[in-house]
Design an enzyme around this catalytic site. Sequence first.
Site, PDB file in Angstrom:
ATOM      1  N   ASP A 116      35.189  40.798  16.999  1.00 37.24           N
ATOM      2  CA  ASP A 116      34.969  41.757  15.912  1.00 37.24           C
ATOM      3  C   ASP A 116      33.710  41.366  15.140  1.00 37.24           C
ATOM      4  O   ASP A 116      33.676  40.331  14.471  1.00 37.24           O
ATOM      5  CB  ASP A 116      36.202  41.738  14.987  1.00 37.24           C
ATOM      6  CG  ASP A 116      35.987  42.538  13.717  1.00 37.24           C
ATOM      7  OD1 ASP A 116      36.774  42.346  12.762  1.00 37.24           O
ATOM      8  OD2 ASP A 116      35.024  43.338  13.670  1.00 37.24           O
ATOM      9  N   ASP A 139      36.350  44.477  10.592  1.00 36.95           N
ATOM     10  CA  ASP A 139      37.376  45.511  10.333  1.00 36.95           C
ATOM     11  C   ASP A 139      38.678  45.201  11.075  1.00 36.95           C
ATOM     12  O   ASP A 139      39.608  45.985  11.028  1.00 36.95           O
ATOM     13  CB  ASP A 139      36.849  46.902  10.728  1.00 36.95           C
ATOM     14  CG  ASP A 139      36.693  47.065  12.248  1.00 36.95           C
ATOM     15  OD1 ASP A 139      36.418  48.195  12.699  1.00 36.95           O
ATOM     16  OD2 ASP A 139      36.852  46.053  12.977  1.00 36.95           O
ATOM     17  N   ASP A 176      34.537  45.127  18.837  1.00 36.92           N
ATOM     18  CA  ASP A 176      33.630  46.279  18.930  1.00 36.92           C
ATOM     19  C   ASP A 176      32.489  45.984  19.910  1.00 36.92           C
ATOM     20  O   ASP A 176      32.360  44.858  20.399  1.00 36.92           O
ATOM     21  CB  ASP A 176      33.076  46.633  17.547  1.00 36.92           C
ATOM     22  CG  ASP A 176      32.603  45.397  16.789  1.00 36.92           C
ATOM     23  OD1 ASP A 176      33.109  45.138  15.681  1.00 36.92           O
ATOM     24  OD2 ASP A 176      31.771  44.655  17.348  1.00 36.92           O
ATOM     25  N   ASP A 189      35.488  52.456  32.215  1.00 29.63           N
ATOM     26  CA  ASP A 189      36.841  52.950  32.469  1.00 29.63           C
ATOM     27  C   ASP A 189      36.846  54.442  32.115  1.00 29.63           C
ATOM     28  O   ASP A 189      36.375  54.801  31.027  1.00 29.63           O
ATOM     29  CB  ASP A 189      37.803  52.184  31.546  1.00 29.63           C
ATOM     30  CG  ASP A 189      39.233  52.192  32.037  1.00 29.63           C
ATOM     31  OD1 ASP A 189      39.929  51.186  31.821  1.00 29.63           O
ATOM     32  OD2 ASP A 189      39.648  53.199  32.651  1.00 29.63           O
ATOM     33  N   ASP A 203      41.046  55.716  35.878  1.00 29.89           N
ATOM     34  CA  ASP A 203      42.390  55.558  35.338  1.00 29.89           C
ATOM     35  C   ASP A 203      43.372  56.550  35.979  1.00 29.89           C
ATOM     36  O   ASP A 203      43.057  57.749  36.085  1.00 29.89           O
ATOM     37  CB  ASP A 203      42.315  55.836  33.825  1.00 29.89           C
ATOM     38  CG  ASP A 203      43.648  55.678  33.149  1.00 29.89           C
ATOM     39  OD1 ASP A 203      44.089  54.527  33.024  1.00 29.89           O
ATOM     40  OD2 ASP A 203      44.258  56.697  32.779  1.00 29.89           O
ATOM     41  N   GLU A 207      42.633  53.266  40.042  1.00 29.62           N
ATOM     42  CA  GLU A 207      43.944  52.706  39.706  1.00 29.62           C
ATOM     43  C   GLU A 207      44.963  53.542  40.471  1.00 29.62           C
ATOM     44  O   GLU A 207      45.214  54.694  40.120  1.00 29.62           O
ATOM     45  CB  GLU A 207      44.207  52.786  38.208  1.00 29.62           C
ATOM     46  CG  GLU A 207      45.554  52.174  37.827  1.00 29.62           C
ATOM     47  CD  GLU A 207      45.956  52.483  36.403  1.00 29.62           C
ATOM     48  OE1 GLU A 207      45.739  53.622  35.951  1.00 29.62           O
ATOM     49  OE2 GLU A 207      46.482  51.602  35.727  1.00 29.62           O
ATOM     50  N   HIS A 224      44.921  44.710  31.102  1.00 31.61           N
ATOM     51  CA  HIS A 224      45.382  45.092  29.762  1.00 31.61           C
ATOM     52  C   HIS A 224      46.765  45.730  29.784  1.00 31.61           C
ATOM     53  O   HIS A 224      47.351  46.009  28.734  1.00 31.61           O
ATOM     54  CB  HIS A 224      44.361  46.062  29.162  1.00 31.61           C
ATOM     55  CG  HIS A 224      44.294  47.334  29.920  1.00 31.61           C
ATOM     56  ND1 HIS A 224      43.812  47.427  31.216  1.00 31.61           N
ATOM     57  CD2 HIS A 224      44.725  48.580  29.612  1.00 31.61           C
ATOM     58  CE1 HIS A 224      43.921  48.656  31.642  1.00 31.61           C
ATOM     59  NE2 HIS A 224      44.476  49.374  30.693  1.00 31.61           N
ATOM     60  N   ASP A 225      47.278  46.021  30.977  1.00 35.79           N
ATOM     61  CA  ASP A 225      48.627  46.606  31.093  1.00 35.79           C
ATOM     62  C   ASP A 225      49.660  45.602  31.568  1.00 35.79           C
ATOM     63  O   ASP A 225      50.865  45.896  31.512  1.00 35.79           O
ATOM     64  CB  ASP A 225      48.628  47.736  32.147  1.00 35.79           C
ATOM     65  CG  ASP A 225      47.864  48.956  31.715  1.00 35.79           C
ATOM     66  OD1 ASP A 225      47.357  49.661  32.602  1.00 35.79           O
ATOM     67  OD2 ASP A 225      47.767  49.192  30.496  1.00 35.79           O
TER      68      ASP A 225
HETATM   69  O1  TEU Z   1      47.793  52.959  33.311  1.00 32.03           O
HETATM   70  C1  TEU Z   1      48.482  53.702  34.282  1.00 32.03           C
HETATM   71  C2  TEU Z   1      49.864  53.216  34.304  1.00 32.03           C
HETATM   72  O2  TEU Z   1      50.776  53.940  34.380  1.00 32.03           O
HETATM   73  C3  TEU Z   1      50.072  51.754  34.205  1.00 32.03           C
HETATM   74  O3  TEU Z   1      50.570  51.593  32.911  1.00 32.03           O
HETATM   75  C4  TEU Z   1      51.018  51.311  35.343  1.00 32.03           C
HETATM   76  O4  TEU Z   1      52.086  50.608  34.833  1.00 32.03           O
HETATM   77  C5  TEU Z   1      50.276  50.483  36.364  1.00 32.03           C
HETATM   78  O5  TEU Z   1      49.581  49.530  35.757  1.00 32.03           O
HETATM   79  C6  TEU Z   1      49.578  51.418  37.287  1.00 32.03           C
HETATM   80  O6  TEU Z   1      50.617  51.947  37.996  1.00 32.03           O
HETATM   81  C7  TEU Z   1      46.587  53.545  32.889  1.00 32.03           C
HETATM   82  C8  TEU Z   1      45.963  52.591  31.879  1.00 32.03           C
HETATM   83  O7  TEU Z   1      45.662  51.344  32.518  1.00 32.03           O
HETATM   84  C9  TEU Z   1      46.938  52.413  30.739  1.00 32.03           C
HETATM   85  O8  TEU Z   1      46.460  51.464  29.796  1.00 32.03           O
HETATM   86  C10 TEU Z   1      47.132  53.760  30.070  1.00 32.03           C
HETATM   87  O9  TEU Z   1      48.128  53.638  29.055  1.00 32.03           O
HETATM   88  C11 TEU Z   1      47.588  54.823  31.088  1.00 32.03           C
HETATM   89  O10 TEU Z   1      46.826  54.805  32.294  1.00 32.03           O
HETATM   90  C12 TEU Z   1      47.417  56.217  30.504  1.00 32.03           C
HETATM   91  O11 TEU Z   1      46.040  56.524  30.456  1.00 32.03           O
END
Ligand code: TEU
Length: 538
Positions: free
Chosen positions: A21, A25, A29, A98, A194, A245, A309-310
């Site tokens: 950051d 804030d 960023d 992305d 995505d 993805e 990140h997921d």
């Molecule tokens: O994620 C797609 C999604 O469904 C993932 O969360 C899933 O669990 C796996 O990782 C792929 O099957 C993408 C983005 O990465 C996520 O951060 C978003 O929330 C989602 O799409 C919606 O845009």
Amino acid sequence: MKKTWWKEAVVYQVYWRSFYDSDGDGYGDLQGLMEKLDYIQHLGVNVIWLNPCYQSPDKDNGYDISDYYQIMDKAGNMKTWETLLHEVHKRDMKLIMDLVVNHTSDQHPWFLESRSSKDNPKRDWYIWRDKPNNWRSYFTPSAWEFDETTGQYYFHSFAIEQPDLNWKNPEVREAIYEMMRFWLDKGIDGFRLDAIALLAKPDGFPDAANPNDIRYLTNHPGLHDYLKEMNEKVFRHYDIFTVGEVAFVTPEEGLKYVAEDRQELHTLFHFEVCDEMPSWDPLRFKQIQKRWYEALWGKGWNSQFLNNHDHTRQVTRYGNDQEYRMESAKLLATMLHTLPGIPYIYQGEEIGMTGVRFPSIEDYNDIAMKNKYAEEVAKGRDPQEVLESLQPLSRDNSRTPMQWEDSEQAGFTTGTPWIKINPNYKTINVKQALADPNSVYHYYRKLIQLRKERLEMVYGTFCDYTENEPYIYAYTREWEGQRLLVVLNHCDHANHYELPKALTATNRQLLLTNYQDVQETGNTLHMRPHEARIYELE
Ligand code: TEU
């Protein structure tokens, strides 16, 4: 398979809001990312994947885009973004953005027009029906939301605030392709696409036999026609790479996305591990690797990752984040950088950052987790038990701020961070890692440098010699007469490995290991807990 720059890439994923950051804030960023580019370059990576920073109401942390042509205020502005791109290229790195084209924000002007009336010219840019089917979405009990204004339901694969675009409509496709060219003409080097497997929807939206098995959201007929058109109208006109993805595909289905002769995407992330293997299962992991290698090798290109990140931090989910944290982090890195495919480093992985357990649901931000928590508690389940069941795989495990030093707020911000910092920042941070020659960070540097010197790690054939071994993973990569042997002991205990005859080379040279003092020269390798070794075999 021809050699290309992107096949030789090592990608570093920046979740910018948690990276650094610069203005206090509490959100990372683009200016902050710019100030840390030398740190990323020093690691040796050559591509940066930037999570979405387009204008957004931020319901799903930028994955709900309200203006594809503006930068989100929290992240900065277009001028900062253009300077960032210049600074990335100045350091001989590339930037992939992305991009979310399966859905927009419900605040996008396109959707505001579409929902305004049934005969609005943009009505058919989204998916409207008189009645819902029984599908869930990824984030809500129903994939349909009733809209009072026109008395119809709209479809959303994710949150209510993320209405799906209607890809059947050529106007939608052309608008997306035009936007892609806008960013490519600015000089970016590709896209992470995505939820790209969701673009096609089935005619009539038939009910699902099992609404809880959400595979019905993905991989419908027509999808590859869209990807072929996307490549024909956009991708092939630029020297870029794209990574899709792509959830819920087998290797054979995955090949349809990335086979070079199909001219759709360059590479993909599949999720047979991160979506479908909750904890480390070595034999299953080896099978997955073997099947994907056999299906793609010589035809299409894969990716290697175990967190993003997921998906929660790999050393916590698939390794040992306690007594063997450093050895385990290095072992997992060795594996991902020596298996076939482009390795992805998620920010913080290179210093062995771990998952987190916040005490209250109020400490969590992830819309997916908070929606699920509310849904389960509404069923009468004990809130604490629901919280504990969701914590291990909460996406916030990977979204806690980057830990730069042991000072206040881990050096991430001078303000109040948008999400709490992992309390272990006092001992796990960049400053400490840079100062320790045996740190995870310096091991990543050596590994990435080795990949640049040994193209067997990129283009080499793959052969697993331990398919039925629960702990030892030993495989070779071979290319143009050069052979590497990787031996991993993914276990909290020591194990020994008797080299098979095929691997008892006349000469074996140790190139990299995550332990010091590896002495032995015989054909029985005594591997310590989470020990990793890379040998050159002559
Ligand atoms: O994620 C797609 C999604 O469904 C993932 O969360 C899933 O669990 C796996 O990782 C792929 O099957 C993408 C983005 O990465 C996520 O951060 C978003 O929330 C989602 O799409 C919606 O845009």
